[in-house]
Design an enzyme around this catalytic site. Structure first.
Site, short mmCIF file in Angstrom:
data_model
loop_
_atom_site.label_atom_id
_atom_site.label_comp_id
_atom_site.label_asym_id
_atom_site.label_seq_id
_atom_site.Cartn_x
_atom_site.Cartn_y
_atom_site.Cartn_z
N HIS A 1 84.44 82.25 76.80
CA HIS A 1 83.58 81.96 75.65
C HIS A 1 84.25 82.24 74.30
O HIS A 1 83.78 81.76 73.28
CB HIS A 1 82.29 82.75 75.73
CG HIS A 1 81.38 82.29 76.84
ND1 HIS A 1 80.94 81.00 76.94
CD2 HIS A 1 80.87 82.94 77.91
CE1 HIS A 1 80.17 80.88 78.02
NE2 HIS A 1 80.11 82.05 78.63
N ARG B 1 89.17 87.49 81.62
CA ARG B 1 88.11 86.67 82.19
C ARG B 1 88.54 85.23 81.93
O ARG B 1 88.59 84.79 80.78
CB ARG B 1 86.76 86.97 81.53
CG ARG B 1 85.57 86.38 82.36
CD ARG B 1 84.92 85.15 81.83
NE ARG B 1 84.28 85.28 80.57
CZ ARG B 1 82.96 85.54 80.39
NH1 ARG B 1 82.16 85.66 81.41
NH2 ARG B 1 82.46 85.61 79.16
N GLU C 1 76.23 85.06 88.40
CA GLU C 1 75.41 84.85 87.20
C GLU C 1 74.47 83.65 87.32
O GLU C 1 73.95 83.18 86.32
CB GLU C 1 76.27 84.76 85.94
CG GLU C 1 77.59 84.03 86.04
CD GLU C 1 78.45 84.14 84.77
OE1 GLU C 1 78.07 84.78 83.79
OE2 GLU C 1 79.54 83.54 84.78
N ASP D 1 73.82 85.29 81.45
CA ASP D 1 73.57 84.05 82.19
C ASP D 1 72.52 84.25 83.27
O ASP D 1 71.69 83.35 83.52
CB ASP D 1 74.88 83.53 82.82
CG ASP D 1 75.64 82.64 81.84
OD1 ASP D 1 75.01 81.77 81.20
OD2 ASP D 1 76.85 82.82 81.69
C1 3PY Z 1 77.12 86.98 80.97
O1 3PY Z 1 76.43 87.98 80.76
O2 3PY Z 1 76.66 85.91 81.39
C2 3PY Z 1 78.55 87.03 80.74
O3 3PY Z 1 79.25 86.13 81.12
C3 3PY Z 1 79.11 88.20 79.99
O4 3PY Z 1 80.09 87.78 79.10
MG MG Z 2 78.22 84.39 81.70
#
Ligand code: 3PY
Ligand code: MG
Length: 254
Positions: A46, A71, A147, A173
């Protein structure tokens, strides 16, 4: 090749603090890596961090006490391999929904015969003197992100993946998926239920439970839930909060 010891600490049950890096700056990375954290994670999903910035950030933390992870932005094995070749000692892979995806991710991070990582530690060999495939395989941390509802459905099969070190939950997410809003509530509700399922699956299969938290308070809540690789917020968010608090103090005194 010197061992970082981070995986051993996590396996023993230590709770480690991880700083989330979103500012594409070597100096910002260096500052965070000297703030008492055990690990830093460069977010290429991101944050506006390209490969050149990632390399500069990894160089900036070479002599810091914090172990660097990345990441990655996709499931492309080339992204994980490139991050490791640049010197990262762990990879967090987003949006893992199936055991097949988890298996492919782990394969990208392990040398043959354990996996399919190609040999070419172009910068890693300078950051980690005597870069060695066996030591790298032992030391490199692999975290699959859970997520999504599909990831939760397949949680047990994903967590069981051979060679996977841990799960890293993305509570933002997960909340978006479970409640329709990207708002993290760690007190009670569907997110907490999902996080408890992740903790349970990790305990059953001997994996490290890790996750994102946006603040120290949420990090403490994640720890109380049982998470051990705990993010303590992102650089940009901390800078924003710090400046906002200073401005508030200034205005209040005026
Ligand atoms: C989330 O919380 O979805 C993440 O990817 C943290 O960066
Ligand atoms: Mg995320």
């Amino acid at each position: 090749m010197k061992r970082t010891g981070l995986k051993d600490r996590l396996r023993r049950g230590d709770v480690v603090a991880n700083a989330w890096l979103t500012i594409p700056s070597a100096f910002a990375a260096e500052v965070a890596a000297h703030a008492g954290v055990d690990a830093v994670t460069i977010d290429r999903q991101h944050a506006p961090i390209d490969v050149a910035s990632m390399v500069a950030m990894l160089q900036a933390v070479t002599h810091a006490p914090a172990v660097p992870l990345v990441r990655v932005g996709s499931h492309d094995p080339a992204d994980a391999m490139q991050a490791l070749d640049a010197g990262a000692m762990g990879v967090i892979c987003p949006l893992i929904d199936t055991p097949e995806q988890a298996e492919a991710f782990v394969r990208a991070c392990r040398y043959p015969p354990r996996g399919g990582r190609s040999w070419g530690p172009t910068r890693a060999k300078f950051a980690h003197d005597g870069y060695d495939p066996d030591v790298a395989d032992d030391e490199v941390l692999t975290f699959a992100m859970i997520e999504t509802p599909r990831g939760l459905e397949n949680l047990d099969a994903i967590v069981r993946t051979e060679g996977l070190d841990g799960v890293f939950v993305g509570p933002v997410d997960l909340s978006l998926n479970l409640t329709g809003r990207p708002v993290v509530d760690l007190e009670a509700g569907p997110l907490v239920d999902a996080l408890q399922d992740v903790i349970g699956a990790c305990a059953t299969h001997g994996r490290i439970p890790g996750g994102f938290a946006g603040s120290g308070d949420d990090a403490a809540r994640m720890r109380a839930l049982g998470f051990r690789f705990v993010t303590v917020g992102a650089d940009a968010a901390h800078a924003t909060r710090g400046f906002e608090a200073a401005v508030r103090t200034l205005r209040a005194g005026g």
